[in-house]
Design an enzyme around this catalytic site. Structure first.
Site, PDB file in Angstrom:
ATOM      1  N   PRO A   9      21.807 -34.624 -17.116  1.00 29.84           N
ATOM      2  CA  PRO A   9      21.104 -33.976 -18.216  1.00 29.84           C
ATOM      3  C   PRO A   9      21.861 -32.820 -18.847  1.00 29.84           C
ATOM      4  O   PRO A   9      22.495 -32.031 -18.147  1.00 29.84           O
ATOM      5  CB  PRO A   9      19.808 -33.461 -17.562  1.00 29.84           C
ATOM      6  CG  PRO A   9      20.107 -33.407 -16.113  1.00 29.84           C
ATOM      7  CD  PRO A   9      21.072 -34.535 -15.851  1.00 29.84           C
ATOM      8  N   ASN A  10      21.777 -32.785 -20.160  1.00 30.44           N
ATOM      9  CA  ASN A  10      22.317 -31.716 -21.013  1.00 30.44           C
ATOM     10  C   ASN A  10      23.838 -31.747 -21.157  1.00 30.44           C
ATOM     11  O   ASN A  10      24.398 -30.979 -21.941  1.00 30.44           O
ATOM     12  CB  ASN A  10      21.859 -30.323 -20.530  1.00 30.44           C
ATOM     13  CG  ASN A  10      20.351 -30.203 -20.520  1.00 30.44           C
ATOM     14  OD1 ASN A  10      19.731 -30.495 -21.533  1.00 30.44           O
ATOM     15  ND2 ASN A  10      19.755 -29.830 -19.406  1.00 30.44           N
ATOM     16  N   TYR A  22      30.743 -23.356 -20.111  1.00 23.65           N
ATOM     17  CA  TYR A  22      31.191 -24.745 -19.980  1.00 23.65           C
ATOM     18  C   TYR A  22      32.413 -25.088 -20.825  1.00 23.65           C
ATOM     19  O   TYR A  22      32.934 -26.200 -20.709  1.00 23.65           O
ATOM     20  CB  TYR A  22      30.033 -25.697 -20.329  1.00 23.65           C
ATOM     21  CG  TYR A  22      28.852 -25.537 -19.394  1.00 23.65           C
ATOM     22  CD1 TYR A  22      28.961 -25.859 -18.037  1.00 23.65           C
ATOM     23  CD2 TYR A  22      27.631 -25.042 -19.855  1.00 23.65           C
ATOM     24  CE1 TYR A  22      27.880 -25.694 -17.178  1.00 23.65           C
ATOM     25  CE2 TYR A  22      26.547 -24.886 -19.001  1.00 23.65           C
ATOM     26  CZ  TYR A  22      26.683 -25.212 -17.670  1.00 23.65           C
ATOM     27  OH  TYR A  22      25.620 -25.052 -16.812  1.00 23.65           O
ATOM     28  N   ASN A  78      28.591 -35.701 -12.209  1.00 24.02           N
ATOM     29  CA  ASN A  78      28.064 -34.373 -12.518  1.00 24.02           C
ATOM     30  C   ASN A  78      26.587 -34.567 -12.849  1.00 24.02           C
ATOM     31  O   ASN A  78      26.242 -35.021 -13.939  1.00 24.02           O
ATOM     32  CB  ASN A  78      28.805 -33.740 -13.695  1.00 24.02           C
ATOM     33  CG  ASN A  78      28.339 -32.309 -13.947  1.00 24.02           C
ATOM     34  OD1 ASN A  78      27.312 -31.878 -13.417  1.00 24.02           O
ATOM     35  ND2 ASN A  78      29.084 -31.578 -14.748  1.00 24.02           N
ATOM     36  N   ALA A  81      21.552 -30.226 -13.760  1.00 20.49           N
ATOM     37  CA  ALA A  81      20.492 -29.505 -13.038  1.00 20.49           C
ATOM     38  C   ALA A  81      19.796 -30.368 -11.979  1.00 20.49           C
ATOM     39  O   ALA A  81      19.192 -29.822 -11.047  1.00 20.49           O
ATOM     40  CB  ALA A  81      19.474 -28.961 -14.034  1.00 20.49           C
TER      41      ALA A  81
END
Ligand code: DQA
Length: 151
Positions: A9-10, A22, A78, A81
């Site tokens: 997510p994101n 990031y 990855n 969250a």
């Protein structure tokens, strides 16, 4: 040999999302880096991203089958969250039996306390944290070294 690169997510917002944390690279840049890193090592990277936990669970299951059939070295993951919340992803990795290298762009241990615990680390084959997007290439290298142990 094939590698599956999963982003959670994101991570589709890379490039515009908190660039101080990031960096400026986009998800497309990350995926290109992964494809090049795999190719340089005689492998092939397939890259996917989802904001949905269940989709990521399904992809880990699919990777487990491909790994068992000798079609996949493993997964570079990855989980964003979900790293800090998802027992479902922990169970998926454990159940699928596929080697997973956990990656984080930022050094999660130098950030908020809620990022210090990972549900994935205990079932990961390796962990790469805090190297920026270079961490994806390091994870691909590590995964292939585990798949093809040399001298
Ligand atoms: C992240 C770290 C997580 O804590 C965060 O939720 C992310 C990105 C990283 O790559 O540094 O989405 O996994």
């Amino acid at each position: 040999m094939k590698i599956l690169v999963l982003n959670g997510p994101n991570l589709n917002l890379l490039g515009t999302r908190e660039p101080a944390v990031y960096g400026a690279a986009t998800l497309a840049d990350v995926e290109r880096l992964c494809q090049e890193a795999a190719q340089q090592r005689g492998a092939e990277a397939e890259c996917r991203q989802s904001n949905h936990e269940g989709v990521l669970v399904d992809w880990i299951h699919e990777a487990g089958v491909a790994h068992r059939e000798g079609r996949l070295a493993g997964v570079v993951f990855n989980a964003g969250a979900y790293t800090h919340t998802s027992i479902a992803l922990h169970d998926a990795i454990k159940g699928a039996g596929v080697p997973v290298i956990e990656v984080h762009i930022s050094n999660v241990h130098a950030r908020e306390a809620f990022r210090h615990h990972s549900w994935l680390s205990a079932v990961a084959a390796g962990i790469v944290v805090g190297f920026g997007i270079d961490g994806y290439a390091l994870a691909i290298e590590g995964l292939l070294r585990k798949a093809r142990p040399g001298p």
